[in-house]
Design a protein around this motif. Sequence first.
Motif, PDB file in Angstrom:
ATOM      1  N   UNK A  22      66.197  19.838-101.920  1.00  8.74           N
ATOM      2  CA  UNK A  22      65.999  18.463-102.380  1.00  8.74           C
ATOM      3  C   UNK A  22      67.283  17.647-102.265  1.00  8.74           C
ATOM      4  N   UNK A  23      68.418  18.275-102.604  1.00 12.75           N
ATOM      5  CA  UNK A  23      69.702  17.592-102.488  1.00 12.75           C
ATOM      6  C   UNK A  23      70.015  17.294-101.026  1.00 12.75           C
ATOM      7  N   UNK A  24      69.704  18.255-100.154  1.00 14.02           N
ATOM      8  CA  UNK A  24      69.925  18.069 -98.735  1.00 14.02           C
ATOM      9  C   UNK A  24      69.149  16.869 -98.207  1.00 14.02           C
ATOM     10  N   UNK A  25      67.875  16.759 -98.597  1.00  9.29           N
ATOM     11  CA  UNK A  25      67.050  15.648 -98.140  1.00  9.29           C
ATOM     12  C   UNK A  25      67.513  14.325 -98.738  1.00  9.29           C
ATOM     13  N   UNK A  26      67.874  14.336-100.022  1.00  7.22           N
ATOM     14  CA  UNK A  26      68.324  13.111-100.676  1.00  7.22           C
ATOM     15  C   UNK A  26      69.637  12.613-100.087  1.00  7.22           C
ATOM     16  N   UNK A  27      70.454  13.525 -99.575  1.00 10.63           N
ATOM     17  CA  UNK A  27      71.761  13.156 -99.033  1.00 10.63           C
ATOM     18  C   UNK A  27      71.657  12.416 -97.707  1.00 10.63           C
ATOM     19  N   UNK A  28      70.458  12.366 -97.134  1.00 11.39           N
ATOM     20  CA  UNK A  28      70.290  11.713 -95.833  1.00 11.39           C
ATOM     21  C   UNK A  28      70.686  10.244 -95.875  1.00 11.39           C
ATOM     22  N   UNK A  30      73.208   9.043 -97.578  1.00 10.68           N
ATOM     23  CA  UNK A  30      74.634   8.939 -97.860  1.00 10.68           C
ATOM     24  C   UNK A  30      75.332   8.188 -96.730  1.00 10.68           C
ATOM     25  N   UNK A  31      76.213   7.247 -97.090  1.00 13.07           N
ATOM     26  CA  UNK A  31      76.901   6.444 -96.088  1.00 13.07           C
ATOM     27  C   UNK A  31      77.657   7.340 -95.106  1.00 13.07           C
ATOM     28  N   UNK A  32      77.445   7.098 -93.816  1.00 15.00           N
ATOM     29  CA  UNK A  32      78.101   7.820 -92.731  1.00 15.00           C
ATOM     30  C   UNK A  32      77.643   9.276 -92.602  1.00 15.00           C
ATOM     31  N   UNK A  33      76.643   9.682 -93.347  1.00 12.37           N
ATOM     32  CA  UNK A  33      76.090  11.021 -93.168  1.00 12.37           C
ATOM     33  C   UNK A  33      75.459  11.114 -91.787  1.00 12.37           C
ATOM     34  N   UNK A  34      75.557  12.276 -91.159  1.00 15.00           N
ATOM     35  CA  UNK A  34      75.097  12.413 -89.783  1.00 15.00           C
ATOM     36  C   UNK A  34      74.208  13.644 -89.639  1.00 15.00           C
ATOM     37  N   UNK A  35      72.957  13.408 -89.236  1.00 12.26           N
ATOM     38  CA  UNK A  35      72.019  14.499 -89.004  1.00 12.26           C
ATOM     39  C   UNK A  35      72.286  15.173 -87.664  1.00 12.26           C
ATOM     40  N   UNK A  36      71.906  16.424 -87.574  1.00 13.68           N
ATOM     41  CA  UNK A  36      71.996  17.141 -86.317  1.00 13.68           C
ATOM     42  C   UNK A  36      70.943  18.222 -86.230  1.00 13.68           C
ATOM     43  N   UNK A  37      70.769  18.738 -85.028  1.00 15.17           N
ATOM     44  CA  UNK A  37      69.894  19.902 -84.811  1.00 15.17           C
ATOM     45  C   UNK A  37      70.724  20.980 -84.132  1.00 15.17           C
ATOM     46  N   UNK A  69      73.446  18.586 -91.688  1.00 11.25           N
ATOM     47  CA  UNK A  69      73.813  17.270 -92.206  1.00 11.25           C
ATOM     48  C   UNK A  69      75.301  17.275 -92.531  1.00 11.25           C
ATOM     49  N   UNK A  70      76.064  16.416 -91.862  1.00 15.00           N
ATOM     50  CA  UNK A  70      77.499  16.292 -92.117  1.00 15.00           C
ATOM     51  C   UNK A  70      77.750  15.183 -93.129  1.00 15.00           C
ATOM     52  N   UNK A  81      75.691  20.964 -95.327  1.00  9.29           N
ATOM     53  CA  UNK A  81      74.528  21.801 -95.650  1.00  9.29           C
ATOM     54  C   UNK A  81      73.594  21.862 -94.443  1.00  9.29           C
ATOM     55  N   UNK A  82      72.902  22.965 -94.291  1.00 12.37           N
ATOM     56  CA  UNK A  82      71.952  23.137 -93.194  1.00 12.37           C
ATOM     57  C   UNK A  82      70.695  23.813 -93.728  1.00 12.37           C
ATOM     58  N   UNK A  83      69.599  23.598 -93.053  1.00 16.96           N
ATOM     59  CA  UNK A  83      68.345  24.279 -93.370  1.00 16.96           C
ATOM     60  C   UNK A  83      67.870  24.941 -92.089  1.00 16.96           C
ATOM     61  N   UNK A  84      67.860  26.281 -92.074  1.00 21.07           N
ATOM     62  CA  UNK A  84      67.667  27.019 -90.839  1.00 21.07           C
ATOM     63  C   UNK A  84      66.606  28.097 -90.974  1.00 21.07           C
ATOM     64  N   UNK A  85      65.917  28.354 -89.862  1.00 18.15           N
ATOM     65  CA  UNK A  85      65.178  29.603 -89.725  1.00 18.15           C
ATOM     66  C   UNK A  85      66.121  30.578 -89.038  1.00 18.15           C
ATOM     67  N   UNK A  86      66.213  31.801 -89.531  1.00 12.65           N
ATOM     68  CA  UNK A  86      67.046  32.793 -88.861  1.00 12.65           C
ATOM     69  C   UNK A  86      66.385  34.164 -88.896  1.00 12.65           C
ATOM     70  N   UNK A  87      66.407  34.827 -87.767  1.00 10.99           N
ATOM     71  CA  UNK A  87      65.891  36.177 -87.681  1.00 10.99           C
ATOM     72  C   UNK A  87      67.013  37.186 -87.842  1.00 10.99           C
ATOM     73  N   UNK A  88      66.766  38.226 -88.616  1.00  7.38           N
ATOM     74  CA  UNK A  88      67.764  39.271 -88.829  1.00  7.38           C
ATOM     75  C   UNK A  88      67.099  40.638 -88.708  1.00  7.38           C
ATOM     76  N   UNK A  89      67.878  41.684 -88.928  1.00  5.95           N
ATOM     77  CA  UNK A  89      67.342  43.038 -88.833  1.00  5.95           C
ATOM     78  C   UNK A  89      68.232  43.909 -87.975  1.00  5.95           C
ATOM     79  N   UNK A  90      67.667  44.989 -87.453  1.00 11.25           N
ATOM     80  CA  UNK A  90      68.437  45.914 -86.637  1.00 11.25           C
ATOM     81  C   UNK A  90      67.563  47.058 -86.155  1.00 11.25           C
ATOM     82  N   UNK A  91      68.167  47.949 -85.386  1.00 12.59           N
ATOM     83  CA  UNK A  91      67.424  49.080 -84.825  1.00 12.59           C
ATOM     84  C   UNK A  91      68.254  50.352 -85.003  1.00 12.59           C
TER      85      UNK A  91
END
Length: 211
Positions: A22-28, A30-37, A69-70, A81-91
């Motif tokens: 929620x904080x991440x979304x609300x920060x959008x 913020x002056x000079x905040x910059x979104x990225x992918x 979001x910078x 802050x970032x919101x990510x999908x990430x795969x983990x694990x091992x063999x």
Amino acid sequence: MKTTLLTTKPILMKKLMLSAIAILLASASFAQAKWGVVAGPTFSSYTLKVLGSKSTSDIITNFRGGVTLDLPIADEFYVQPSLLYTGKGGKGDFLTRDVKTNLHYLELPVNFMYKPEVGAGNLFIGIGPYLAYALGGNVNGNSIDFGNQAGELKRFDVGGNFQVGYELSNGINFGLYTDLGLVNLAGDGDSDNSFRNTSFGVNIGYKFGGK
């Protein structure tokens, strides 16, 4: 009391993650905040300890991607802050069998970034904690049970991460990162029985609005 603590902790962690999103979304706004992918391959493994015997799995390749979001806090310094999908694990081998573990996380890293101007763009160096929630997982195609009992894995992971890279003036950026899990994810884990995630990878991204 033990049952209450086991029940309450996941609820608190879930509330914490929802609040952070929620904080991440609300920060959008913020002056000079910059979104990225950002997206790229991640190479993951896990460290396993069973009855005091420690081993590290072989690396498997997964995917990591999402939004960033910078937030500027001083000249050349940012909170990201970032919101990510990430795969983990091992063999690895278990009782002479090849065992492949895949884990799927919703991850919220919060990096403290230093982005000095270098050449036609900016170098960036970041470090900070992450909070992750397991969306699911499987071992050799069989679903993993999540919980606090023997044979289960805990859903919430907490760790630290580090990243370094370069951002061009047009917003395109690329870099390297590593994640180190700090939580013992074994459901009934102790000092002699543990499961911890580790990963590293390559990021390619884009910041909207350029430099």
